[in-house]
Design a protein around this motif. Structure first.
Motif, PDB file in Angstrom:
ATOM      1  N   LEU A 276      41.469  42.654  47.510  1.00 48.94           N
ATOM      2  CA  LEU A 276      41.443  42.564  48.976  1.00 48.94           C
ATOM      3  C   LEU A 276      41.213  41.099  49.366  1.00 48.94           C
ATOM      4  O   LEU A 276      42.014  40.249  48.990  1.00 48.94           O
ATOM      5  CB  LEU A 276      40.390  43.514  49.556  1.00 48.94           C
ATOM      6  CG  LEU A 276      40.627  45.004  49.177  1.00 48.94           C
ATOM      7  CD1 LEU A 276      39.475  45.885  49.638  1.00 48.94           C
ATOM      8  CD2 LEU A 276      41.943  45.516  49.742  1.00 48.94           C
ATOM      9  N   GLY A 277      40.081  40.779  50.051  1.00 52.74           N
ATOM     10  CA  GLY A 277      39.854  39.408  50.504  1.00 52.74           C
ATOM     11  C   GLY A 277      39.761  38.378  49.394  1.00 52.74           C
ATOM     12  O   GLY A 277      40.047  37.196  49.598  1.00 52.74           O
ATOM     13  N   SER A 278      39.345  38.795  48.208  1.00 51.37           N
ATOM     14  CA  SER A 278      39.208  37.833  47.102  1.00 51.37           C
ATOM     15  C   SER A 278      40.408  37.883  46.158  1.00 51.37           C
ATOM     16  O   SER A 278      40.387  37.288  45.081  1.00 51.37           O
ATOM     17  CB  SER A 278      37.905  38.102  46.330  1.00 51.37           C
ATOM     18  OG  SER A 278      37.854  39.436  45.861  1.00 51.37           O
ATOM     19  N   ASN A 279      41.461  38.607  46.550  1.00 50.19           N
ATOM     20  CA  ASN A 279      42.683  38.637  45.750  1.00 50.19           C
ATOM     21  C   ASN A 279      43.213  37.207  45.618  1.00 50.19           C
ATOM     22  O   ASN A 279      43.181  36.436  46.572  1.00 50.19           O
ATOM     23  CB  ASN A 279      43.725  39.528  46.438  1.00 50.19           C
ATOM     24  CG  ASN A 279      44.974  39.693  45.582  1.00 50.19           C
ATOM     25  OD1 ASN A 279      44.991  39.319  44.403  1.00 50.19           O
ATOM     26  ND2 ASN A 279      46.003  40.246  46.176  1.00 50.19           N
ATOM     27  N   GLY A 280      43.662  36.872  44.435  1.00 50.42           N
ATOM     28  CA  GLY A 280      44.142  35.516  44.186  1.00 50.42           C
ATOM     29  C   GLY A 280      43.201  34.741  43.285  1.00 50.42           C
ATOM     30  O   GLY A 280      43.535  33.672  42.795  1.00 50.42           O
ATOM     31  N   VAL A 366      33.784  42.968  40.246  1.00 55.15           N
ATOM     32  CA  VAL A 366      33.996  42.750  41.672  1.00 55.15           C
ATOM     33  C   VAL A 366      33.806  44.086  42.396  1.00 55.15           C
ATOM     34  O   VAL A 366      34.275  45.128  41.922  1.00 55.15           O
ATOM     35  CB  VAL A 366      35.421  42.195  41.918  1.00 55.15           C
ATOM     36  CG1 VAL A 366      35.698  42.043  43.410  1.00 55.15           C
ATOM     37  CG2 VAL A 366      35.600  40.857  41.198  1.00 55.15           C
ATOM     38  N   THR A 367      33.089  44.052  43.525  1.00 59.83           N
ATOM     39  CA  THR A 367      32.837  45.283  44.281  1.00 59.83           C
ATOM     40  C   THR A 367      34.149  45.814  44.874  1.00 59.83           C
ATOM     41  O   THR A 367      35.099  45.046  45.062  1.00 59.83           O
ATOM     42  CB  THR A 367      31.821  45.036  45.420  1.00 59.83           C
ATOM     43  OG1 THR A 367      32.283  43.926  46.211  1.00 59.83           O
ATOM     44  CG2 THR A 367      30.438  44.715  44.858  1.00 59.83           C
ATOM     45  N   PRO A 368      34.212  47.129  45.184  1.00 56.48           N
ATOM     46  CA  PRO A 368      35.463  47.722  45.678  1.00 56.48           C
ATOM     47  C   PRO A 368      36.018  47.033  46.924  1.00 56.48           C
ATOM     48  O   PRO A 368      37.234  46.989  47.118  1.00 56.48           O
ATOM     49  CB  PRO A 368      35.073  49.173  45.987  1.00 56.48           C
ATOM     50  CG  PRO A 368      33.913  49.450  45.079  1.00 56.48           C
ATOM     51  CD  PRO A 368      33.172  48.149  44.962  1.00 56.48           C
ATOM     52  N   ASP A 369      35.143  46.470  47.765  1.00 54.24           N
ATOM     53  CA  ASP A 369      35.637  45.802  48.980  1.00 54.24           C
ATOM     54  C   ASP A 369      36.082  44.363  48.704  1.00 54.24           C
ATOM     55  O   ASP A 369      36.521  43.664  49.617  1.00 54.24           O
ATOM     56  CB  ASP A 369      34.575  45.843  50.089  1.00 54.24           C
ATOM     57  CG  ASP A 369      33.281  45.137  49.688  1.00 54.24           C
ATOM     58  OD1 ASP A 369      33.265  44.430  48.645  1.00 54.24           O
ATOM     59  OD2 ASP A 369      32.279  45.300  50.410  1.00 54.24           O
ATOM     60  N   GLY A 370      35.940  43.925  47.466  1.00 53.91           N
ATOM     61  CA  GLY A 370      36.389  42.583  47.097  1.00 53.91           C
ATOM     62  C   GLY A 370      35.479  41.470  47.575  1.00 53.91           C
ATOM     63  O   GLY A 370      35.751  40.298  47.359  1.00 53.91           O
ATOM     64  N   LYS A 371      34.360  41.816  48.225  1.00 54.34           N
ATOM     65  CA  LYS A 371      33.537  40.774  48.860  1.00 54.34           C
ATOM     66  C   LYS A 371      32.503  40.145  47.922  1.00 54.34           C
ATOM     67  O   LYS A 371      32.028  39.057  48.188  1.00 54.34           O
ATOM     68  CB  LYS A 371      32.780  41.372  50.051  1.00 54.34           C
ATOM     69  CG  LYS A 371      33.663  41.676  51.242  1.00 54.34           C
ATOM     70  CD  LYS A 371      32.800  42.209  52.367  1.00 54.34           C
ATOM     71  CE  LYS A 371      33.621  42.510  53.604  1.00 54.34           C
ATOM     72  NZ  LYS A 371      32.829  43.286  54.574  1.00 54.34           N
TER      73      LYS A 371
END
Ligand code: K7E
Ligand code: CUA
Length: 674
Positions: A276-280, A366-371
């Motif tokens: 999610l937000g940390s993809n990449g 990494v947590t499921p929300d990507g945060k």
């Protein structure tokens, strides 16, 4: 009493699986009353029949066997009646057997051993020409390796969740990665890392763009050197992270489009991909920032002492999307055939950053929300939670100090959101469908359950710990490392079993313990002994996502998953002289081989092609040939080939190794070498 008791003695038709799972009291009620109320059910189909089980007889059995109410509840939660199937598949590494294990959850029944790095005669793996080619592709400097040390299994993902298409696993001892196709649960490819001889972590990026492999022990790049001083270690030894490009259409890793990023020789360990937000980004920990080398190389302390001196090691943050752009723009060189971003370039372009992480770190998740990134250190009783946003803010602010290789370091305080004191020896974290996190405690032999909080540092709290038996390594939960954990279970993969099973000599079984996490308190439901090497990690996938084929289409070459143009044709079998070699074209069916006699001249090179022409499910035929060290398994529709030199005159029986019909023993023939 909690759970599903509806109090009126009538079948509770609305009971949900999770409601039942939460109800320890259910079995207590069952034992106490011996009533006919069918509370115990996991599927609509078994609701009516449960009435027969939940009777006075069940109570008698429980008493006779000395079962406590919790035991009965556990039995009911894991029991999958004959003819019924499980809710989940667990794919576990087979440790240093080099294989992969497929296990049903919650029954914990072993469904299949998938041969991968190690020849396996039941599946013909390493005996057929096709599987030999796969093993040969994983050769090291020309030596075909016939074992592996599998650690980190990884399903292919779409949108950050398992998609049920492919499966990847590493071989730690020779730095290789294997691809398994979930259409037929068979290994299709092994790639050898050209930079290093040892790897550890493997993960996929959220849309399976890359299978990411972290190197482990510090190595001279390409391993061809004998300069082993402390100074040489610092200067010329390196770590690396390889991004193997996965071509999902072909079902293969494409080394031509893959690349690696050079890292300091810090013994990179496990890694996880942002989502999610940390993809990449990918997050990789390390354990030897001391750059310790063996005593003999410089006269310092022993390795395990030398490598544990610092209070902090480094979490590596890699911006793989940026690295990918660099590679695609053609601005990088190649090392041993692999596109390669040297350390200096990675630093200059902003691909690589470090964050200190507490003592002897191991797990990174990494947590499921990507945060958030959860790190646990074997010698620190906390899990440390880093905020992706905080890290990005610190990077944007700049003025970072650097390590001795010039890599910028985000300050620990600037990245840290919270620490949760979970217990001794925290290793690996999984996420449950209940929104909680689960961390294994190796030294405490326990599982910690804790809550996820927010950026302010609030809400990160330990809820409970559950003892397990013993020395737990990884945990696995259904979709437990994806954006969408399903919950219901946690499996503890324990290293030691001590007093859990019947003794089988000094090699004790490893113990996989199934845990119910739907209730207020976690409960161990079942102990599953593994009669082979230690599975490190496992992933658990919803069975609905897999659609394995049950019969190959006719004439299938399983390595192309297409019709084999050279498949033996039914009715045109025989032995054919092709000048410099002999070709045998053979059909297999119940209960005969055609031909049943193969005559060749001594010294002939024989290419023997076999085709199981059956179309019925499960109509498998094996093929074993005396003296020539050949064993094959041909599932219906499959074509395989073998090659050998018939070097000794004699009569050699071949026969079918699968008990395929009443006339199975008659399914045989003779190779006559004259
Ligand atoms: Cu902890 Cu290889 Cu993931 Cu073993 S590793 S437990
Ligand atoms: Cu074919 Cu037995």
């Amino acid at each position: 009493m909690q759970g599903s008791e509806n109090g009126d003695g009538k079948p509770n038709a609305t009971i949900s699986r999770s409601a039942f799972m939460g109800g320890l009291g259910t079995a207590g009620a069952l034992l106490a009353t011996g009533c006919n109320t069918p509370q115990a059910t996991t599927a609509a189909a078994s609701r009516n029949s449960a009435a027969a089980v939940v009777s006075g007889d069940a109570r008698k059995i429980a008493q006779a066997r000395g079962l406590m109410p919790a035991d009965v509840a556990a039995a009911l939660k894991t029991y999958v009646p004959s003819g019924k199937t499980d809710d989940y598949y667990m794919f576990a590494s087979g440790g240093h057997s080099g294989q992969v294990l497929v296990i049903g959850v919650p029954s914990m029944r072993l469904l299949k051993v998938i041969p991968v790095f190690t020849p396996e005669s039941y599946g013909g793996w390493g005996y057929s020409s096709g599987s030999r080619d796969v093993l040969k592709a994983g050769a090291v400097d020309g030596t075909v390796i016939t074992h592996g040390d599998t650690h980190h299994p990884t399903f292919s993902e779409t949108g950050g969740d398992y998609d049920g298409r492919f499966f990847f696993i590493n071989d730690k001892v020779n730095a290789r990665v294997a691809v398994i196709d979930l259409r037929d649960f068979e290994c299709k490819q092994i790639v050898k890392n050209p930079l290093t001889l040892s790897n550890h972590g493997v993960c996929v990026t959220p849309n399976s763009e890359y299978v990411v492999e972290s190197s482990h022990y510090g190595m001279p790049v390409g391993w061809k050197t004998s300069d082993v001083t402390k100074e040489a270690y610092r200067k010329r030894f390196r770590g690396s992270q390889t991004y193997w490009k996965f071509d999902a259409a072909k079902g293969r890793i494409d080394p031509e489009r893959s690349f690696a990023v050079e890292l300091p020789p810090y013994w990179q360990d496990i890694l996880d991909a942002g989502k999610l937000g940390s993809n990449g980004w990918t997050f990789t920990n390390s354990i030897d920032t001391e750059l310790a080398v063996p005593e003999d190389w410089h006269g310092g302390p022993a390795m395990e002492v030398g490598a544990s001196q610092h209070d902090m090691d480094f979490l590596h943050l890699l911006n793989w999307k940026l690295a990918e752009r660099l590679v695609q723009s053609g601005g990088v060189s190649k090392v041993n055939g692999l596109a390669y971003i040297p350390l200096e370039q990675a630093v200059k372009e902003g691909v690589l950053y470090l964050v200190p992480e507490p003592k002897s770190p191991h797990g990174v998740d990494v947590t499921p929300d990507g945060k958030y990134v959860v790190v646990s250190g074997k010698l620190d009783p906390h899990v440390s939670i880093y905020g992706f946003t905080k890290i990005q803010q610190a990077i944007a602010k700049g003025h970072l100090r650097r390590d001795s290789y010039g890599v910028p370091i985000v300050a620990f305080e600037d990245a840290l959101v919270a620490q949760v004191k979970v217990g001794l020896g925290p290793l690996h974290t999984q996420f449950g469908g209940d929104g909680h996190a689960y961390t294994s405690l190796f030294l405490d032999s326990a599982v910690a359950r804790w809550t996820l909080g927010d950026d302010s540092g609030k809400g990160w709290n330990l809820l409970e710990t559950l003892p397990v038996q013993y020395n737990v390594g990884h945990l696995a939960a259904p979709h437990g490392d994806t954006v969408h954990p399903r919950g219901g279970y946690v499996v503890a993969l324990n290293k030691w079993s001590l007093d859990r099973f019947l003794p089988v000599g000094p090699f004790y079984p490893r113990n996989l313990q199934l845990i119910d996490n739907t209730g207020e308190k976690m409960q161990v439901l079942y102990d599953m002994p593994i009669g082979m090497a230690e599975p490190h990690y496992a992933q658990i996938i919803d069975t609905k996502l897999l659609k394995p084929i049950d019969v190959y289409p006719k004439n299938t070459d399983v390595f192309t998953m297409a019709a084999d143009p050279k498949a033996p044709v039914f009715g045109k079998e025989g032995t054919f002289d092709r000048g410099d070699h002999i070709v045998v074209e053979m059909s297999m069916m119940r209960s005969e081989f055609r031909p049943d006699v193969v005559r060749v001249k001594r010294g002939s090179r024989v290419v023997w092609r076999l085709n199981n022409v059956e179309t019925a499910k499960n109509a498998i035929h094996g093929f074993a040939l005396s003296k020539y060290n050949i064993s094959l398994s041909l599932e219906p529709g499959k074509v395989e080939a073998i090659e050998f030199v018939a070097d000794e005159p004699g009569v050699y029986p071949y026969y079918c190794t699968d008990f395929c019909s009443a006339l199975h023993l008659e399914m045989m023939g003779y190779l006559v070498v004259a």
